[in-house]
Design an enzyme around this catalytic site. Structure first.
Site, short mmCIF file in Angstrom:
data_model
loop_
_atom_site.label_atom_id
_atom_site.label_comp_id
_atom_site.label_asym_id
_atom_site.label_seq_id
_atom_site.Cartn_x
_atom_site.Cartn_y
_atom_site.Cartn_z
N SER A 226 0.76 -1.16 -0.06
CA SER A 226 0.11 -0.05 0.06
C SER A 226 0.81 1.44 0.08
CB SER A 226 -0.81 0.14 1.24
OG SER A 226 -1.47 1.35 1.44
N TYR A 239 -2.31 -0.90 10.85
CA TYR A 239 -2.26 -1.38 9.54
C TYR A 239 -0.99 -0.78 8.67
CZ TYR A 239 -3.94 -1.36 4.61
OH TYR A 239 -4.19 -1.81 3.16
P1 NAD Z 1 -11.23 -6.08 0.28
O1 NAD Z 1 -12.10 -6.24 1.63
O2 NAD Z 1 -12.09 -6.62 -1.04
O3 NAD Z 1 -10.06 -7.73 0.29
C1 NAD Z 1 -9.80 -7.93 1.72
C2 NAD Z 1 -9.83 -9.48 1.69
O4 NAD Z 1 -9.06 -9.60 2.87
C3 NAD Z 1 -11.31 -9.69 2.07
O5 NAD Z 1 -11.92 -10.00 0.82
C4 NAD Z 1 -11.14 -11.00 2.83
O6 NAD Z 1 -11.39 -12.16 2.15
C5 NAD Z 1 -9.55 -11.09 3.08
N1 NAD Z 1 -9.36 -11.13 4.73
C6 NAD Z 1 -9.28 -10.36 5.84
N2 NAD Z 1 -9.08 -11.02 6.91
C7 NAD Z 1 -9.05 -12.45 6.67
C8 NAD Z 1 -8.80 -13.42 7.57
N3 NAD Z 1 -8.58 -13.37 8.58
N4 NAD Z 1 -8.78 -14.57 6.57
C9 NAD Z 1 -8.96 -14.95 5.48
N5 NAD Z 1 -9.34 -13.80 4.64
C10 NAD Z 1 -9.21 -12.62 5.25
O7 NAD Z 1 -10.42 -5.19 0.34
P2 NAD Z 1 -9.07 -4.78 -0.63
O8 NAD Z 1 -8.90 -3.10 -0.54
O9 NAD Z 1 -9.13 -5.15 -2.19
O10 NAD Z 1 -7.80 -5.45 -0.01
C11 NAD Z 1 -7.30 -6.16 -0.61
C12 NAD Z 1 -5.64 -5.82 -0.41
O11 NAD Z 1 -5.45 -4.43 -1.05
C13 NAD Z 1 -5.13 -5.61 0.89
O12 NAD Z 1 -3.78 -5.98 1.28
C14 NAD Z 1 -5.11 -4.37 1.45
O13 NAD Z 1 -4.37 -4.03 2.54
C15 NAD Z 1 -4.67 -3.54 0.07
N6 NAD Z 1 -4.92 -1.97 -0.35
C16 NAD Z 1 -6.22 -1.58 -0.28
C17 NAD Z 1 -6.40 -0.17 -0.54
C18 NAD Z 1 -7.98 0.29 -0.55
O14 NAD Z 1 -7.80 1.44 -0.42
N7 NAD Z 1 -8.78 -0.50 -0.89
C19 NAD Z 1 -5.34 0.58 -0.39
C20 NAD Z 1 -3.96 -0.07 -0.37
C21 NAD Z 1 -3.95 -1.45 -0.12
#
Ligand code: NAD
Ligand code: MG
Length: 334
Positions: A226, A239
């Site tokens: 991120s 985080y």
């Molecule tokens: P999202 O909620 O769609 O995906 C996160 C997923 O993590 C969930 O769908 C869930 O299945 C999984 N998860 C969380 N805890 C879990 C557990 N204990 N066991 C199994 N699965 C678990 O959200 P996203 O934003 O697509 O996140 C995906 C990645 O992107 C993450 O690593 C997040 O840190 C990163 N990210 C997101 C953003 C943003 O703005 N959305 C920005 C930077 C980085």
């Protein structure tokens, strides 16, 4: 809501309509699989107008949230991503593959010719079902392996199951994460801290260790990090640390595994419209103006990162390892 916003939102809610697709979608993303004629110039796509902009409606879901309940619904490339055989015959495991970036990668990988296993939490079954159906629609193997990644034994089982059902493994996308905003460090209990660290740091460690014996030279590991790794927000104390750790493990492992012919890279998103944000990841105030301060004036959609996950997994990226590719609307550095 501005006129622009209404316009973009209709497109997302209804899927990318044919008219938008014809007018604004470049060849790799041409809607409904209709590739433009070779002689037709690819239309220019204005990134400030392609997707919804703030202000957004306040909305909150119990963690971990469902993409299908978000308003507007995120675009994971369901109607738009078009493959060109870049991952033909590959076998991929994607954690958090039900929604967000993981789902966008799962759809794209299947359309590029890969068989795909996804992990998610049992509460996310409705989102996961949609992804499984989309992968199957490409004629690829779609394996659903729900379970909680905070459990070391489950992480090992997840990899073993994926290897067994896919018949091997050559792409691992460690993407799942927990993000909860807390205004003060004083609001973070040891239990919450542990939850974030277990999900974001321990689980990738356990999963990569379990996967490594199965990965042949030419395989790829991709971690989702991120902009928080390098530009942490005040309310993401725990985080942000885990994302710095992700960027670090990518760079360390790339050096360790380079001689074995296994590439390790990261993707660093900026603000992306996903369930993580509406289930405690962002405050209601931040959600309403989400992505508005980026130079593109809007949050990204998961679909806009799909090609990065494909690129990092594809064999023709053979000299890219230890890299972190960003997609943050012009803000932040990977
Ligand atoms: P999202 O909620 O769609 O995906 C996160 C997923 O993590 C969930 O769908 C869930 O299945 C999984 N998860 C969380 N805890 C879990 C557990 N204990 N066991 C199994 N699965 C678990 O959200 P996203 O934003 O697509 O996140 C995906 C990645 O992107 C993450 O690593 C997040 O840190 C990163 N990210 C997101 C953003 C943003 O703005 N959305 C920005 C930077 C980085
Ligand atoms: Mg989810």
């Amino acid at each position: 809501m501005t006129e622009d916003n209404k316009f973009s939102r209709r497109q997302v809610l209804g899927g990318l309509g044919a008219s938008l697709a014809a007018a604004a979608v470049p060849p790799i993303f041409s809607a409904e699989g209709a590739a433009p004629e070779a002689s037709t110039p690819a239309p220019l796509l204005d990134p400030t107008k392609t997707y919804p902009k703030p202000p957004f409606k306040g909305q909150s879901q119990p963690w971990p949230g469902l993409a299908s309940q978000m308003d507007p619904r995120p675009d994971h490339g369901e109607k738009s991503y078009k493959g060109s055989g870049r991952l033909q015959g590959r076998k991929a495991l994607i954690t958090g593959g039900d929604s967000g970036m993981g789902r966008a990668a799962a759809i794209a990988y299947a359309r590029e010719g890969a068989d795909v296993a996804i992990n998610y939490l049992p509460a996310e079954e409705p989102d996961a079902k949609e992804v499984i159906a989309l992968i199957k629609a490409e004629g690829r193997k779609a394996i659903a392996i729900p379970g909680d990644l905070r459990d070391e034994a489950f992480c090992k089982k997840l990899v073993d199951e994926a290897v067994r059902q896919l018949g091997g493994l050559d792409i691992l996308v460690s993407n799942a994460a927990r993000q909860q905003a807390h205004p003060s460090i004083m609001d973070i209990s040891s239990e919450q801290f542990d939850w974030t660290i277990k999900t974001n740091i321990y689980a990738p460690f356990w999963i990569i260790k379990a996967a490594l014996p199965h990965l042949q030279p030419g395989s790829a590991i991709i971690g989702t990090t991120s902009v928080q790794a390098t530009d942490p927000s005040a309310d993401l104390y725990d985080y942000a640390q885990t994302k710095a750790a992700t960027t670090s493990y990518v760079r360390s492992l790339a050096k360790q595994l380079g001689p074995k012919g296994i590439r390790v890279n990261g993707v660093a998103p900026g603000p992306i419209w996903t369930p993580l944000q509406v289930s405690g990841g962002a405050t209601q105030e931040k959600l309403k103006s989400f992505g508005g301060t980026t130079p593109l004036g809007r949050p990204g959609q998961p679909a806009e990162l799909a090609s990065i996950y494909v690129q990092l997994a594809a064999s023709d990226a053979s000299y890219a390892t230890g890299q972190v590719y960003g997609a943050a609307g012009g803000d932040g550095q990977p």
